[in-house]
Design an enzyme around this catalytic site. Structure first.
Site: not given
Ligand code: IDP
Ligand code: MG
Length: 136
Positions: A12, A52, A60, A88, A94, A105, A115, A118, A129
């Site tokens: 990100k 998203y 948010f 993950r 998150t 993270r 964070n 993704h 995706e």
């Protein structure tokens, strides 16, 4: 049974900006996730909104879409055994505050919105995706 899978990962804007992409890529490589594709791009807010859209009812959502389109990101296809769930696990929770030690993270995340990373959360979402960013 473990299967070779592909998953989508995005570094990100907060992490790209802080030059953390090589450090994050090394975490994948060290953990036997192969980086099959990688490209640095910047997306529009409309593209972020499409990506998203499962979150469109969340308070948010607007900030999330503005944020993901606010600067360059690195999108990658990762491949390896149980890649979706394993990625993950490497990412951590998150909210970086809740992420386990040595997860991406925990190491690099600034806040729940910034964070750093993704990762697809299911095999089906991973397929969609990957298609979203790597149309052939
Ligand atoms: P994930 O990235 O761990 O899969 P999701 O629940 O799918 O988490 O949320 C997508 C992204 O939306 C998160 O990575 C985070 O950047 C942002 N987000 C999630 N929950 C909140 C929140 O409560 N406040 C602000 N941003 C949030
Ligand atoms: Mg998610």
């Amino acid at each position: 049974m473990s299967e070779v899978e592909q998953t989508l990962s995005i570094i990100k804007p907060d992490a790209v900006e802080r030059n953390l992409s090589d450090k994050i890529k090394n975490i994948f490589i060290k953990n036997n996730l192969k980086i099959k594709e990688s490209k640095k791009i910047q997306i529009t807010k409309d593209e972020a909104a499409e990506f998203y859209k499962v979150h469109q009812s969340k308070p948010f959502y607007n900030d999330l879409c503005s944020y993901l389109s606010s600067g360059p990101i690195i999108v990658m296809i990762l491949e390896g055994k149980n890649a979706v769930l394993f990625n993950r696990k490497l990412m951590g929770a998150t909210n970086p505050i809740n992420a386990e030690k040595n997860t991406i993270r925990k190491l690099y995340g600034i806040s729940i919105d910034k964070n750093s990373i993704h990762g697809s959360d299911s095999i089906d979402n991973a397929k969609n995706e990957i298609k979203f960013f790597f149309k052939t």
